[in-house]
Design a protein around this motif. Structure first.
Motif, mmCIF file in Angstrom:
data_model
loop_
_atom_site.group_PDB
_atom_site.id
_atom_site.type_symbol
_atom_site.label_atom_id
_atom_site.label_comp_id
_atom_site.label_asym_id
_atom_site.label_seq_id
_atom_site.Cartn_x
_atom_site.Cartn_y
_atom_site.Cartn_z
ATOM 1 N N ASP A 9 0.762 -1.191 0.008
ATOM 2 C CA ASP A 9 0.249 -0.083 0.041
ATOM 3 C C ASP A 9 0.827 1.163 -0.021
ATOM 4 O O ASP A 9 1.230 1.592 1.112
ATOM 5 C CB ASP A 9 -0.795 -0.074 1.416
ATOM 6 C CG ASP A 9 -1.864 1.315 1.048
ATOM 7 O OD1 ASP A 9 -1.669 2.093 0.373
ATOM 8 O OD2 ASP A 9 -2.724 1.395 2.158
ATOM 9 N N SER A 10 1.049 1.677 -1.235
ATOM 10 C CA SER A 10 1.875 3.072 -1.349
ATOM 11 C C SER A 10 1.365 4.243 -0.925
ATOM 12 O O SER A 10 1.901 5.297 -0.653
ATOM 13 C CB SER A 10 2.540 3.201 -2.676
ATOM 14 O OG SER A 10 1.212 3.149 -3.589
ATOM 15 N N THR A 11 0.099 4.213 -0.388
ATOM 16 C CA THR A 11 -0.478 5.534 0.342
ATOM 17 C C THR A 11 -0.167 5.329 1.813
ATOM 18 O O THR A 11 -0.152 6.493 2.314
ATOM 19 C CB THR A 11 -2.023 5.331 0.371
ATOM 20 O OG1 THR A 11 -2.328 4.229 1.075
ATOM 21 C CG2 THR A 11 -2.573 5.372 -1.232
#
Length: 361
Positions: free
Chosen positions: A248-250
């Motif tokens: 999850d790059s967020t």
């Protein structure tokens, strides 16, 4: 006679290496055995091999194992790790960093070889923000149950720069660093490794010394693909993180550290592997041992033997044996003022665990 230390665990010799020093091993779902030899100063004629009828054969062929400066993406430079994924593919992790140099530009890669045809099917290379000038690609695990083509998780065990776990989307090849320089992927600054009763440190030919420091190295994935276990090489600590959080790059890297779980000390390990029941197997190179960590965190030693001189990479075969490369890494010349103390042969050993490898799909 005085009492002496007790050794236990029924180890069997699978193969003796009288040439270059091996690091990686992987046993395919059909029982084929693959090994690799990074270029750390030995005479490495081929960096990936298959053991066929008691002989080492370059894999997939000799040509691929000869560095072609005109086509570095299709030739192996210095391979640290091999991994058979259980579904017909051998994955080859090329550091492109012989003698721990800066990775050769465009040479660091993850290569998929079709085990049915013994040909390269796909090559993943890395952008400069994923593989840094300090990066040393070390080990890799896979999960094909997420995304369209699955994900790979690679440890960066840098000795000079930040450690990390590099996440690779196998659909598009997009790779990004996670836990970059985090405590959990970094060497333990207070750890003083002791092997064969002696302190392990860099001892140079000019007489100078420095602490031995290597970042995240060992990596294993739970049978459901939801948890990654990992450890720095110079540390006794075991960590885990959810693969969903890693992907999850967020979640900013700064916040990602709050998703890391600490499992306590397991001994100082190089390689790790998981079985189908979620047990983690890890070496303890300070104590010539192999540990088994149960899903509830209980830890037991399954082998303690003077022949386990630096347990490096693990693999679990379809025969329910745990395979381990033993390569005397700590006896290399760089730790002994330029004097190579290794004694051939290096070994591939195995011990019956009666468990299958963790599935990847």
């Amino acid at each position: 006679m005085l009492p002496i230390e007790k050794y236990f665990g029924k180890l069997e010799l699978v193969y003796s290496f009288y040439g270059a020093m091996p690091t990686g091993v992987s046993v395919s779902e059909t029982g084929r055995i693959f090994v690799c030899f990074p270029k750390w100063g030995d005479d490495v004629r081929f960096t990936v091999a298959e053991i066929v009828e008691g002989q080492l054969q370059p894999y997939p062929n000799l040509e691929t194992n000869l560095l072609n400066p005109l086509n570095i993406t299709m030739s192996f430079i210095s391979v640290q790790s091999v991994f058979a994924d259980g579904r017909g593919t051998l994955w080859v992790l090329d550091t492109a960093a012989p003698n721990f140099s800066e990775p050769i530009k465009g040479g660091a890669k993850l290569v998929a070889i079709d085990l049915n045809t013994n040909t390269i099917r796909k090559v993943y290379t890395f952008a400069e923000d994923a593989v840094l000038p300090t990066t040393y690609l070390n080990d890799v695990r896979f999960d094909f149950r997420v995304g369209k083509s699955g994900f790979a998780y690679i440890t960066d065990s840098s000795s000079k720069g930040p450690g990390a776990i590099i996440v690779v989307n196998l659909e598009n090849g997009n790779a990004f660093r996670r836990l970059n320089g985090a405590n959990s992927t970094s060497p333990d600054p207070y750890f003083l490794p002791k092997v064969e009763g002696k302190i392990l440190m860099n001892r140079n030919t000019d007489g100078s010394t420095s602490p031995f420091r290597l970042a995240s190295d060992g990596i294993a994935i739970s049978p459901d693909g939801k948890i990654i276990f990992f450890c720095p090489l110079t540390s006794r600590h075991l960590y885990s993180i959810s693969t969903e959080a890693l992907r999850d790059s967020t979640i900013p890297d700064f916040n990602l550290r709050y998703h890391v779980q600490y499992w306590g000390e397991k001994g100082a390990s190089d390689g790790m592997i998981t079985d189908a029941k979620g047990n983690v197997y890890a070496g303890d190179y300070e104590n010539d041992s192999i540990r088994k960590i149960l899903p509830n965190g209980i830890m037991e030693t399954i082998a303690h033997d003077p022949r386990i001189l630096w347990p490096d990479t693990f693999s679990i075969g379809p025969d329910r044996y745990l395979y381990v490369i033993v390569n005397q890494l700590h006896r290399q010349a760089r730790f002994h003022y330029g004097k190579d103390l290794r004694q051939k042969p290096y070994s591939l050993l195995r011990i019956k665990i009666d468990e299958l490898p963790a599935p990847t799909f």
